[in-house]
Design a protein around this motif. Structure first.
Motif, short mmCIF file in Angstrom:
data_model
loop_
_atom_site.label_atom_id
_atom_site.label_comp_id
_atom_site.label_asym_id
_atom_site.label_seq_id
_atom_site.Cartn_x
_atom_site.Cartn_y
_atom_site.Cartn_z
N ALA A 167 0.84 -1.20 0.00
CA ALA A 167 0.00 0.00 0.00
C ALA A 167 0.87 1.25 0.00
N TRP A 168 1.94 1.24 0.79
CA TRP A 168 2.85 2.38 0.87
C TRP A 168 3.50 2.65 -0.49
N HIS A 169 3.98 1.60 -1.12
CA HIS A 169 4.69 1.77 -2.39
C HIS A 169 3.75 2.09 -3.55
N ALA A 170 2.48 1.78 -3.40
CA ALA A 170 1.50 2.08 -4.45
C ALA A 170 0.73 3.37 -4.16
N ARG A 171 1.08 4.06 -3.08
CA ARG A 171 0.28 5.20 -2.62
C ARG A 171 0.13 6.31 -3.66
N ASP A 172 1.11 6.51 -4.52
CA ASP A 172 1.03 7.57 -5.53
C ASP A 172 0.71 7.03 -6.91
N SER A 173 0.32 5.77 -6.97
CA SER A 173 0.06 5.13 -8.25
C SER A 173 -1.16 5.73 -8.94
N ARG A 174 -1.08 5.79 -10.24
CA ARG A 174 -2.21 6.24 -11.06
C ARG A 174 -2.74 5.07 -11.87
N SER A 175 -2.58 3.85 -11.34
CA SER A 175 -3.01 2.64 -12.03
C SER A 175 -4.49 2.70 -12.34
N ALA A 176 -4.85 2.24 -13.52
CA ALA A 176 -6.25 2.22 -13.94
C ALA A 176 -7.08 1.33 -13.02
N VAL A 177 -6.51 0.23 -12.55
CA VAL A 177 -7.25 -0.67 -11.66
C VAL A 177 -7.61 0.04 -10.37
N LEU A 178 -6.67 0.78 -9.82
CA LEU A 178 -6.94 1.49 -8.57
C LEU A 178 -7.82 2.72 -8.79
N ALA A 179 -7.87 3.22 -10.00
CA ALA A 179 -8.70 4.39 -10.28
C ALA A 179 -10.18 4.03 -10.30
N ALA A 180 -10.52 2.86 -10.81
CA ALA A 180 -11.92 2.45 -10.92
C ALA A 180 -12.06 1.00 -10.47
N PRO A 181 -12.03 0.76 -9.14
CA PRO A 181 -12.10 -0.61 -8.65
C PRO A 181 -13.44 -1.26 -8.99
N ALA A 182 -13.38 -2.51 -9.42
CA ALA A 182 -14.58 -3.20 -9.84
C ALA A 182 -15.05 -4.26 -8.84
N ASP A 183 -14.12 -4.91 -8.15
CA ASP A 183 -14.53 -5.95 -7.22
C ASP A 183 -14.04 -5.62 -5.81
N GLN A 184 -14.38 -6.49 -4.87
CA GLN A 184 -14.05 -6.22 -3.47
C GLN A 184 -12.55 -6.13 -3.24
N ALA A 185 -11.78 -6.98 -3.88
CA ALA A 185 -10.33 -6.93 -3.71
C ALA A 185 -9.76 -5.62 -4.21
N GLU A 186 -10.25 -5.14 -5.34
CA GLU A 186 -9.77 -3.86 -5.88
C GLU A 186 -10.21 -2.70 -5.00
N ARG A 187 -11.40 -2.78 -4.43
CA ARG A 187 -11.83 -1.74 -3.49
C ARG A 187 -10.96 -1.76 -2.22
N LEU A 188 -10.64 -2.95 -1.74
CA LEU A 188 -9.77 -3.08 -0.58
C LEU A 188 -8.39 -2.49 -0.89
N ALA A 189 -7.85 -2.81 -2.05
CA ALA A 189 -6.55 -2.27 -2.46
C ALA A 189 -6.59 -0.75 -2.54
N LYS A 190 -7.65 -0.20 -3.10
CA LYS A 190 -7.77 1.26 -3.22
C LYS A 190 -7.85 1.90 -1.84
N ARG A 191 -8.60 1.30 -0.92
CA ARG A 191 -8.70 1.85 0.43
C ARG A 191 -7.34 1.82 1.14
N LEU A 192 -6.62 0.72 1.01
CA LEU A 192 -5.29 0.63 1.64
C LEU A 192 -4.34 1.67 1.05
N ARG A 193 -4.38 1.83 -0.27
CA ARG A 193 -3.51 2.82 -0.92
C ARG A 193 -3.85 4.23 -0.45
N ARG A 194 -5.14 4.53 -0.36
CA ARG A 194 -5.58 5.85 0.10
C ARG A 194 -5.13 6.09 1.55
N ASP A 195 -5.30 5.09 2.40
CA ASP A 195 -4.87 5.21 3.80
C ASP A 195 -3.36 5.40 3.90
#
Length: 134
Positions: free
Chosen positions: A54-82
């Motif tokens: 999460a720390w290393h992806a915190r500034d990522s502009r990845s398309a997956v993290l921009a528009a999460p589609a499933d629960q795992a992607e939403r979890l990843a986005k929340r961790l990155r945001r935190d």
């Protein structure tokens, strides 16, 4: 000559990077080997890996993290945001992430790893070079 054995975090890091490299994000989350390694790695060690990713992806502009589609992607986005609110990866709380199903945790870890601009820095292990992507 053999080196010292990997810690559980190093071993998990190595397997995550290797499976992402070999199979891509979606297929890596389905490999029986990685599923077993993740499931049977101690909870604290999974938390360490999730926090680092999460720390290393915190500034990522990845398309997956921009528009999460499933629960795992939403979890990843929340961790990155935190992670963006923390000064170091050690400050990131992943307690609520560890309450999620272990399969979602694994998929979130792979999403975060795929989004890391520098995977070698995120999970420093000696495999899957160069580029770390299939």
């Amino acid at each position: 000559m053999t080196g010292s054995p990997d810690s559980p975090v190093q071993s998990l890091s190595r397997h995550l990077r290797q499976q992402l490299h070999l199979h891509g994000r979606r297929r890596a989350a389905q490999t029986p080997f990685l599923l077993a390694v993740w499931q049977f790695t101690p909870r604290e060690d999974r938390a360490t890996v999730l926090a680092r990713l999460a720390w290393h992806a915190r500034d990522s502009r990845s398309a997956v993290l921009a528009a999460p589609a499933d629960q795992a992607e939403r979890l990843a986005k929340r961790l990155r945001r935190d992670a963006g609110r923390c000064g170091t990866w050690q400050e990131i709380s992943v307690a609520d992430a560890l309450d999620a199903d272990w399969r979602q945790q694994l998929e979130a870890a792979l999403v975060l790893l795929a989004a890391c601009p520098d995977r070698a820095a995120a999970l420093p292990v000696e495999i899957a070079q160069p580029g770390d992507t299939p």
